[in-house]
Design a protein around this motif. Structure first.
Motif, short mmCIF file in Angstrom:
data_model
loop_
_atom_site.label_atom_id
_atom_site.label_comp_id
_atom_site.label_asym_id
_atom_site.label_seq_id
_atom_site.Cartn_x
_atom_site.Cartn_y
_atom_site.Cartn_z
N TYR A 109 19.50 80.04 51.39
CA TYR A 109 19.15 81.05 50.41
C TYR A 109 20.36 81.95 50.17
CZ TYR A 109 14.15 80.05 50.57
OH TYR A 109 12.93 79.45 50.48
N VAL A 110 20.46 82.48 48.97
CA VAL A 110 21.53 83.42 48.63
C VAL A 110 20.92 84.62 47.91
CG1 VAL A 110 23.37 81.69 48.47
CG2 VAL A 110 22.03 82.26 46.44
N VAL B 197 16.46 86.92 45.41
CA VAL B 197 16.72 85.88 46.40
C VAL B 197 16.50 84.53 45.72
CG1 VAL B 197 15.95 84.87 48.58
CG2 VAL B 197 16.03 87.35 48.30
N ALA B 198 17.45 83.60 45.92
CA ALA B 198 17.36 82.29 45.28
C ALA B 198 17.83 81.21 46.24
CB ALA B 198 18.21 82.26 44.02
N LEU B 199 17.45 79.97 45.95
CA LEU B 199 17.96 78.84 46.71
C LEU B 199 19.47 78.76 46.52
CD1 LEU B 199 15.30 76.08 46.00
CD2 LEU B 199 15.64 77.35 48.11
N ASP B 200 20.15 78.30 47.54
CA ASP B 200 21.60 78.16 47.48
C ASP B 200 21.98 77.24 46.33
OD1 ASP B 200 24.38 77.39 48.14
OD2 ASP B 200 23.95 78.50 49.98
N VAL C 276 24.44 72.07 50.56
CA VAL C 276 23.67 72.97 51.42
C VAL C 276 22.19 72.63 51.31
CG1 VAL C 276 22.96 75.36 51.77
CG2 VAL C 276 25.36 74.83 51.37
N ARG C 277 21.69 72.51 50.10
CA ARG C 277 20.26 72.22 49.89
C ARG C 277 19.89 70.86 50.47
NH1 ARG C 277 21.33 74.04 44.67
NH2 ARG C 277 20.91 71.96 43.86
N PRO D 9 10.47 83.35 58.54
CA PRO D 9 9.32 83.46 57.64
C PRO D 9 9.55 82.85 56.26
CG PRO D 9 9.99 85.63 58.40
CD PRO D 9 10.87 84.65 59.07
N ALA D 10 10.78 82.80 55.81
CA ALA D 10 11.05 82.19 54.51
C ALA D 10 10.68 80.71 54.52
CB ALA D 10 12.53 82.34 54.16
#
Length: 122
Positions: A16-17, A24-27, A32-33, A93-94
């Motif tokens: 996450y970034v 907050v968003a996915l990388d 990475v993903r 928790p994410a």
């Protein structure tokens, strides 16, 4: 508590970034993903952190992380996996579910007389 609010407490997990807008968003990095997805797929198949770690080491797969400070801040760095990092990631928790994080279930039928904390299940 939203994922955005948790970043102040726990920090963002790998994968996450934080966008300049504060969201907050996915990388955005495909590599990475892919590794994050692989980690959860292998953990789901193998069922333990130790077996997941063994798989990653055997296949020479490193964990992505973002540099948090200094001149290379924001760049992706790749590190050797270790048990503590994997366990923390799987419990974050994410990924684990922000709405069930830290909840305990109490079963009155399992409570023992004179033991007020018995009957709790995590």
């Amino acid at each position: 508590m939203t994922l955005r609010n948790q970043t102040a407490i726990l920090g963002l997990p790998r994968g996450y970034v934080l966008k300049p807008s504060g969201e907050v968003a996915l990388d955005p990095d495909d590599g990475v993903r892919q590794v994050i997805d692989l980690i959860f797929a292998v953990f789901d198949r193998r069922g333990s952190v130790s077996k997941l770690l063994r798989y990653l080491v055997d296949h020479d797969i490193q964990l992505p992380d973002r540099v948090r400070a200094g001149p290379d801040k924001g760049e992706v760095c790749w590190n050797r996996p270790n048990r503590a990092t994997l366990a923390d990631m799987l419990r974050h928790p994410a990924y684990a579910g922000a709405y069930v994080y830290g909840r305990r279930h109490h079963n009155a039928r399992l409570q023992l007389p004179g033991k007020p904390h018995s009957g709790r299940r995590f």
